[in-house]
Scaffold this motif. Structure first.
Motif, short mmCIF file in Angstrom:
data_model
loop_
_atom_site.label_atom_id
_atom_site.label_comp_id
_atom_site.label_asym_id
_atom_site.label_seq_id
_atom_site.Cartn_x
_atom_site.Cartn_y
_atom_site.Cartn_z
N GLY A 1 0.81 -1.21 0.00
CA GLY A 1 0.00 0.00 0.00
C GLY A 1 0.85 1.27 0.00
N GLY A 2 2.09 1.17 -0.48
CA GLY A 2 2.98 2.32 -0.50
C GLY A 2 3.57 2.65 0.87
N ARG A 3 3.26 1.82 1.85
CA ARG A 3 3.75 2.09 3.21
C ARG A 3 5.08 1.37 3.45
NH1 ARG A 3 -1.55 0.30 6.30
NH2 ARG A 3 -0.17 0.34 8.08
N PRO A 4 5.88 1.88 4.41
CA PRO A 4 7.12 1.17 4.72
C PRO A 4 6.83 -0.25 5.14
CG PRO A 4 6.61 2.83 6.40
CD PRO A 4 5.68 3.07 5.26
N THR A 5 7.54 -1.20 4.57
CA THR A 5 7.21 -2.61 4.79
C THR A 5 8.47 -3.41 5.11
OG1 THR A 5 5.35 -2.42 3.25
CG2 THR A 5 6.16 -4.64 3.72
#
Lengths: 87, 442
Positions: free
Chosen positions: B210-214
């Motif tokens: 989701g475009g979040r840091p992963t």
């Protein structure tokens, strides 16, 4: 040392987009060659020379697949940790 | 896989009831860490009875990251990237992060993650929650192949924990395909795309699900973290070496009495020790395949006395990768084995990059020709090396580089066999494969 208004750029090549049109290597043979199957093999070296930067930019523009981009080279060390295959 | 004992070689009898040699533990052994406890699946009550409930670090994530840094824990999927650096990278991006536990274990002969998933599911899930605390993540996803052993165990464990009010852990079912286990491919799939590796340079720790840091972390790495979160960095470093702290899981397979045996290496023992523990002959085998099917062939006498220390092995050109120790016994043809692995790797390629799409089948075809004796010219090897130079470093993912390196290590390790093949001979019976490959998708 480079002057403040000078910056280095780098060709970023997305191999999954390259279909071997080969125009990039015609426009900028200094930085891009074609392999035995005609797919681009782009140099990852930072480019400081403005003339070479312009040629690289032309190569980027002439790719019909958008496989090439130019990125600024970060001053403080380039991104570490290349992708690796993991189990 | 069947056990054969050609010539005067015979596997040593190995009693499954013994704990094994010093410094090496198996499931349920005294002295084990990840594999400590009973020899069967540990449910939540049993897990808590043995280890106590996990400590809650969610209010002091930076402290946990500091502990991880001090521990020196690195990624056990094969990349050995420092986990603390990955966590810090994700923490540098504002907003909640996502944790993905990579439990796909796409390496066909590796069984170490599966052992944890099947028998210690709550250790893996504790690790997932500890990763979430360290990364300040509000989403935890365990990624698995649906047909994998351990899938039912993890699914049941997630259900068990719901009853205890723990934060929900999601389960992502990933297509059964080699490249799908690569971290950027997992993220791409969870984001609704095909499970294919993404262009390099986009680090998932900065922009992933989701475009979040992963934070994508291997199941064994997560399990180590579950113990580090309980017992600390100093305890973790009491196992392993200064350069490669902590214990390490390995899978011993191939020409051994118990192919697929998983061991936890606690102290710097040699390959000979773990191969013997897996029921291998107590003398150097012909060769060892290290690190996976896209790994490295090493002459048996070179590997035998080398210490299982991932950092030192990598420096010596013998990367431990996912911990696969594949034994090739006498009376086997390494070229036939390597050609089979290469054909499989070629079929498993993602098909995204032209050079890999053209190059891997070409290498595979030539190596198969050498292995089958239809190509006996000296130039064939040079052609393979030249193809390898064209292919290496060009793809989005590590598969082409790994495949080429595997083939090159085979050509040097089996140089004597190459000479035989030029004369139309082969020292292998060419019967059952030592290293079997799964059926690739059509």
């Amino acid at each position: 040392m480079s002057k403040p208004d000078e910056h280095e750029v780098q060709i970023v090549f997305d191999a999954s987009r390259c279909d071997g049109f080969g125009m990039c290597a015609v426009v900028c043979p200094e930085l891009i060659t074609l392999d035995r199957w005609g797919f681009a093999d782009a140099s990852r070296q930072p480019i400081a020379d403005p003339r070479l930067q312009r040629k690289a930019a032309r190569a980027v523009r002439c790719c019909p697949k958008g496989a090439l981009t130019l990125a600024d080279v970060p001053d403080a060390g380039r991104a570490a940790g290349a992708a690796t295959m993991s189990a | 896989m069947t056990l054969v004992s050609p010539g005067n070689w015979a596997p040593t009898a190995w009693s499954g009831e013994e704990d094994g040699p010093e410094g090496v533990a198996r499931l349920g052994s005294a002295g084990a860490r990840l594999l400590a406890g009973s020899a069967s699946r540990e449910g939540l009550a049993e897990h808590h009875a043995r280890l106590g409930p996990p400590p809650d670090w969610s209010n002091r994530p930076e402290d946990l990251v500091a502990v991880v840094r001090e521990s020196g824990l690195t990624g056990r999927g094969g990349g050995y990237f420092p986990l603390a650096s990955k966590l810090e990278s994700a923490r540098s991006v504002p907003g909640p992060a996502v944790v993905v536990v990579n439990a796909t274990e796409s390496e066909p002969a590796s069984a170490k993650d599966r052992t944890l998933l099947e028998h210690r599911p709550h250790l893996v899930l504790d690790g997932a929650q500890a990763l979430a605390a360290a990364a300040s993540a509000d989403r935890v996803i365990v990624a698995m192949h649906s047909g994998a052993a351990g899938f039912g165990s993890i699914r049941a464990a997630i259900e068990e924990r719901k009853d205890h009010g723990a934060a929900a852990t999601e389960l992502a079912i990933v297509p059964d395909r080699y490249v799908a286990g690569e971290s950027s491919a997992l993220v791409a799939y969870i984001n609704g795309g095909p499970a294919l590796p993404a262009p390099r340079g986009v680090r998932t720790s900065i922009s992933g699900v989701g475009g979040r840091p992963t934070v994508v972390s291997n199941a064994e790495t997560a399990s180590h973290l579950a113990l580090i979160a309980r017992f600390g960095a100093k305890w973790f470093r009491e196992a392993g070496t200064d350069l490669s702290p902590g214990s390490t899981l390995v899978t011993v397979t191939g020409d051994v009495a118990l192919p697929g045996s998983v061991f936890e290496v606690l102290q710097p023992v040699s390959f000979g020790t773990v191969i013997t523990a897996g029921g291998g002959s107590p003398a150097p085998p012909q060769a060892v395949l290290l690190g996976g099917y896209a790994g490295t062939w090493v002459p048996g006498d070179r590997a035998w006395g080398s210490t299982l220390d991932a950092t030192r092995l990598a420096r010596a050109g013998m990367p431990l990768g996912c911990g696969l120790v594949g034994v090739l016994g006498p009376g086997r043809c390494g070229l036939v084995e390597a050609a089979r692995l290469m054909a499989w790797l070629s079929d498993e390629r993602a098909g995204q990059c032209g050079t890999c799409t053209m190059g891997l089948p070409a290498v595979s075809e030539r190596l198969t020709g050498i292995a089958e004796g239809t190509q006996r010219g000296r130039r064939e090897v040079h052609r393979i090396v030249a193809l390898g130079e064209t292919i290496s470093g060009r793809g989005l993912c590590g598969l082409p580089d790994g495949a080429v390196a595997m083939v090159e290590s085979a050509l040097s390790t089996f140089s004597e066999e190459l000479r035989l093949h030029r004369k139309g001979r082969c020292s292998g019976g060419c019967d059952d494969p030592v290293f079997a490959v799964p059926r690739s998708r059509p």
